[in-house]
Design a protein around this motif. Structure first.
Motif, PDB file in Angstrom:
ATOM      1  N   ALA A   1       0.873  -1.178   0.000  1.00  0.00           N
ATOM      2  CA  ALA A   1       0.000   0.000   0.000  1.00  0.00           C
ATOM      3  C   ALA A   1       0.909   1.225   0.000  1.00  0.00           C
ATOM      4  CB  ALA A   1      -0.915  -0.012   1.218  1.00  0.00           C
ATOM      5  N   VAL A   2       0.395   2.358  -0.573  1.00  0.00           N
ATOM      6  CA  VAL A   2       1.235   3.558  -0.665  1.00  0.00           C
ATOM      7  C   VAL A   2       0.501   4.749  -0.072  1.00  0.00           C
ATOM      8  CG1 VAL A   2       2.458   2.729  -2.690  1.00  0.00           C
ATOM      9  CG2 VAL A   2       0.390   4.094  -2.996  1.00  0.00           C
ATOM     10  N   SER A   3       1.307   5.734   0.391  1.00  0.00           N
ATOM     11  CA  SER A   3       0.765   6.982   0.922  1.00  0.00           C
ATOM     12  C   SER A   3       1.756   8.084   0.596  1.00  0.00           C
ATOM     13  CB  SER A   3       0.576   6.859   2.429  1.00  0.00           C
ATOM     14  OG  SER A   3       0.117   8.074   2.980  1.00  0.00           O
ATOM     15  N   GLN A   4       1.224   9.300   0.279  1.00  0.00           N
ATOM     16  CA  GLN A   4       2.097  10.388  -0.157  1.00  0.00           C
ATOM     17  C   GLN A   4       2.294  11.467   0.898  1.00  0.00           C
ATOM     18  OE1 GLN A   4       0.128  11.066  -4.191  1.00  0.00           O
ATOM     19  NE2 GLN A   4       2.275  11.160  -4.798  1.00  0.00           N
ATOM     20  N   ASP A   5       1.667  11.359   2.092  1.00  0.00           N
ATOM     21  CA  ASP A   5       1.944  12.323   3.158  1.00  0.00           C
ATOM     22  C   ASP A   5       1.790  11.633   4.518  1.00  0.00           C
ATOM     23  OD1 ASP A   5      -0.789  12.912   4.456  1.00  0.00           O
ATOM     24  OD2 ASP A   5      -1.211  13.273   2.325  1.00  0.00           O
ATOM     25  N   GLY A   6       2.321  12.312   5.534  1.00  0.00           N
ATOM     26  CA  GLY A   6       2.402  11.717   6.866  1.00  0.00           C
ATOM     27  C   GLY A   6       1.047  11.425   7.498  1.00  0.00           C
ATOM     28  N   GLN A   7       0.118  12.378   7.424  1.00  0.00           N
ATOM     29  CA  GLN A   7      -1.184  12.180   8.074  1.00  0.00           C
ATOM     30  C   GLN A   7      -1.960  11.044   7.432  1.00  0.00           C
ATOM     31  OE1 GLN A   7      -2.251  13.798  10.957  1.00  0.00           O
ATOM     32  NE2 GLN A   7      -3.706  12.070  10.801  1.00  0.00           N
ATOM     33  N   GLN A   8      -1.901  11.017   6.079  1.00  0.00           N
ATOM     34  CA  GLN A   8      -2.576   9.924   5.377  1.00  0.00           C
ATOM     35  C   GLN A   8      -2.005   8.571   5.820  1.00  0.00           C
ATOM     36  OE1 GLN A   8      -1.785   9.525   1.109  1.00  0.00           O
ATOM     37  NE2 GLN A   8      -3.976   9.115   0.744  1.00  0.00           N
ATOM     38  N   ALA A   9      -0.675   8.546   6.012  1.00  0.00           N
ATOM     39  CA  ALA A   9      -0.022   7.305   6.448  1.00  0.00           C
ATOM     40  C   ALA A   9      -0.496   6.901   7.851  1.00  0.00           C
ATOM     41  CB  ALA A   9       1.486   7.481   6.436  1.00  0.00           C
ATOM     42  N   LEU A  10      -0.584   7.867   8.777  1.00  0.00           N
ATOM     43  CA  LEU A  10      -1.035   7.563  10.141  1.00  0.00           C
ATOM     44  C   LEU A  10      -2.474   7.039  10.155  1.00  0.00           C
ATOM     45  CD1 LEU A  10       0.504  10.590  12.079  1.00  0.00           C
ATOM     46  CD2 LEU A  10       1.261   8.207  12.155  1.00  0.00           C
ATOM     47  N   ASP A  11      -3.339   7.650   9.315  1.00  0.00           N
ATOM     48  CA  ASP A  11      -4.732   7.186   9.239  1.00  0.00           C
ATOM     49  C   ASP A  11      -4.793   5.742   8.721  1.00  0.00           C
ATOM     50  OD1 ASP A  11      -5.527   9.658  10.129  1.00  0.00           O
ATOM     51  OD2 ASP A  11      -5.996  10.433   8.118  1.00  0.00           O
ATOM     52  N   TYR A  12      -3.966   5.451   7.728  1.00  0.00           N
ATOM     53  CA  TYR A  12      -3.961   4.085   7.170  1.00  0.00           C
ATOM     54  C   TYR A  12      -3.470   3.073   8.222  1.00  0.00           C
ATOM     55  CZ  TYR A  12      -2.898   0.134   4.128  1.00  0.00           C
ATOM     56  OH  TYR A  12      -2.853  -1.128   3.560  1.00  0.00           O
ATOM     57  N   ILE A  13      -2.410   3.451   8.933  1.00  0.00           N
ATOM     58  CA  ILE A  13      -1.849   2.550   9.960  1.00  0.00           C
ATOM     59  C   ILE A  13      -2.882   2.261  11.045  1.00  0.00           C
ATOM     60  CG2 ILE A  13      -0.128   2.410  11.813  1.00  0.00           C
ATOM     61  CD1 ILE A  13       1.767   3.977   9.920  1.00  0.00           C
ATOM     62  N   ALA A  14      -3.650   3.293  11.443  1.00  0.00           N
ATOM     63  CA  ALA A  14      -4.658   3.111  12.478  1.00  0.00           C
ATOM     64  C   ALA A  14      -5.735   2.120  12.053  1.00  0.00           C
ATOM     65  CB  ALA A  14      -5.280   4.458  12.846  1.00  0.00           C
TER      66      ALA A  14
END
Length: 450
Positions: free
Chosen positions: A32-45
């Motif tokens: 899975a990919v993410s282009q910014d930090g907040q989006q990454a944190l939401d995905y991890i949660a």
């Protein structure tokens, strides 16, 4: 962790995402990919990936801050983070390690290096997963072992107390047998002497009456009045008239006393019969009840009246000593329950036997306080007791239940008595399944086969 390792790539550069994503998918990783930090944190949660590849330099929230937030969260802090950084950025690498990073991947990407570092983390995750699994299994083994030790200890405790009770019952039986034997001989010669004395007194009585008639005739004939007057005075001082009238009553009461003693000795002998503890034989339940009431009389005579309605029942095939033990437990429990009420008048225990098809039934009812509904289902549990500490082991009803239900294929239930109190009902089938095809002893000693 699932068989297919999931990896989240976080980078603001689409080219980096494409290159790393293509490389890892070829090796059968879930990407899975993410282009910014907040989006990454939401995905991890939401998804909780197995590994995160995180670029250090990103606009807004950089990789160091994202890593710090991942590690600050209880649910995500165990996720390994591999930083993506330039080969010359030594300071970025050190900052990444301080933030909680596990390793780093340098740019430009080398396939062998990327796969080697990712696989090293995957291997570590697998080892940690196996370690957690082993620890969990070991914990379960320890808990099961502890539980087994507790259960074993409890079983041994129960067995020990049961053995103590059995020893006590055996000792009581031996004591009763010895007492009956020791009492029997002196009672026999005392009774023989009493019979002889009664006959002699009767003879004396008739002779004495004859003398009195003769003296009365002499008195009327005008004999020596002074001597007769002295004799009359002696009779008055000795209350001869009262004694003569009371002799018959005294002997009648003494005869009843001897009958009572004989009955007690017979009951003691029946109660302490020496059959093998586990050997079944024919037994008269009505007689067992009568013997039990003799043995336990001192427990209830001051607090209860006992009424019996003993029906015409068939002989039981049973272990007599065990049935005696059940009857003693129930009668004594009923007496103690009534005694505990400290009532002004005596209570009542009623015992009834009857046939129900091919089943022998016995009901023991008392008008005591009864058994509360909240504990009725627990009274047959080992060590459960409502008595004060030190006044009961809590094994009496448990052992009685085992004797009736498990050892005699019967039923043992408790019910509320109408108007208050408790009824214990015993039902024992004449034909017990385990006796079919086996031999047993009749009370006379003959051996029969069912």
């Amino acid at each position: 962790m699932s068989d297919k390792t999931s990896i989240l790539i976080v980078d603001d550069n689409p080219n980096n995402l494409q290159v790393l994503g293509h490389l890892l998918k070829q090796e059968n990783f879930s990407v899975a990919v993410s282009q910014d930090g907040q989006q990454a944190l939401d995905y991890i949660a939401k998804k909780h990936p197995d590994i995160v590849l995180l670029d250090v330099m990103m606009p807004g929230m950089d990789g160091i801050e994202v890593c710090e937030r991942i590690k600050a969260n209880e649910r995500s802090r165990q996720i390994p983070v591999l930083f993506i950084t330039a080969l010359s950025d030594s300071e970025d690498k050190m900052r990444g390690f301080r933030a909680g990073g596990h390793d780093y991947i340098t740019k430009p990407f080398l396939k062998e290096e990327v796969l080697a570092r990712v696989r090293a983390v995957v291997d570590r995750l697998q080892v940690e997963a196996e370690l957690r699994k082993s620890r969990k299994a070991l914990k379960e083994i320890n808990e099961n072992l502890e539980q087994k030790v507790v259960e074993r200890t409890e079983n041994l405790r129960k067995l020990q107390l049961q053995l103590v009770l059995q020893e006590k019952m055996a000792s009581i039986g031996q004591l009763a047998a010895g007492l009956a034997h020791e009492l029997n001989n002196p009672i026999n010669f005392v009774y023989t002497n009493f019979t002889t004395l009664e006959e002699n007194i009767n003879d004396f009585f008739h002779i004495f009456v004859g003398y009195r008639r003769l003296i009365e005739k002499q008195d009327l004939a005008g004999g020596d009045l002074a001597d007769l007057e002295l004799l009359h005075e002696d009779e008055k001082r000795a209350h001869v008239d009262f004694v003569l009238g009371d002799i018959e009553a005294l002997f009648a009461e003494s005869r009843e006393g001897f009958k009572r003693i004989t009955w007690i000795i017979t009951s003691l002998g029946n109660f302490s019969r020496s059959e093998q503890a586990e050997e079944k034989t024919t037994s008269d339940l009505n007689r067992a009840i009568e013997d039990t009431l003799v043995i336990t009389r001192n427990e209830y005579k001051y607090h209860c009246e006992v009424e019996t309605e003993l029906g015409n029942i068939e002989p039981l095939i049973c272990i007599p000593q065990q049935i005696n033990e059940v009857l003693v437990n129930l009668v004594v429990n009923a007496a103690h329950a009534i005694k505990g009420q400290k009532r002004a008048s005596k209570g009542k225990i009623q015992i009834k036997t009857y046939m129900q098809d091919t089943t022998v039934c016995c009901e023991i009812q008392d008008d005591g306080p009864g058994v509360p509904d909240g504990i009725k289902m627990r009274i047959f549990e080992p060590f459960f007791t409502t008595k004060d500490v030190g006044k009961g082991t809590g094994l009496g009803l448990s052992i009685s239940y085992d004797i009736i239900v498990n050892k005699h294929s019967g039923d043992f239930v408790v019910q509320d008595a109408e108007g208050g109190g408790t009824i214990f009902i015993i039902r024992i089938p004449l034909l017990q399944q385990e006796l079919i095809g086996k031999t047993y002893k009749r009370s006379g000693g003959t051996v029969c086969k069912i």
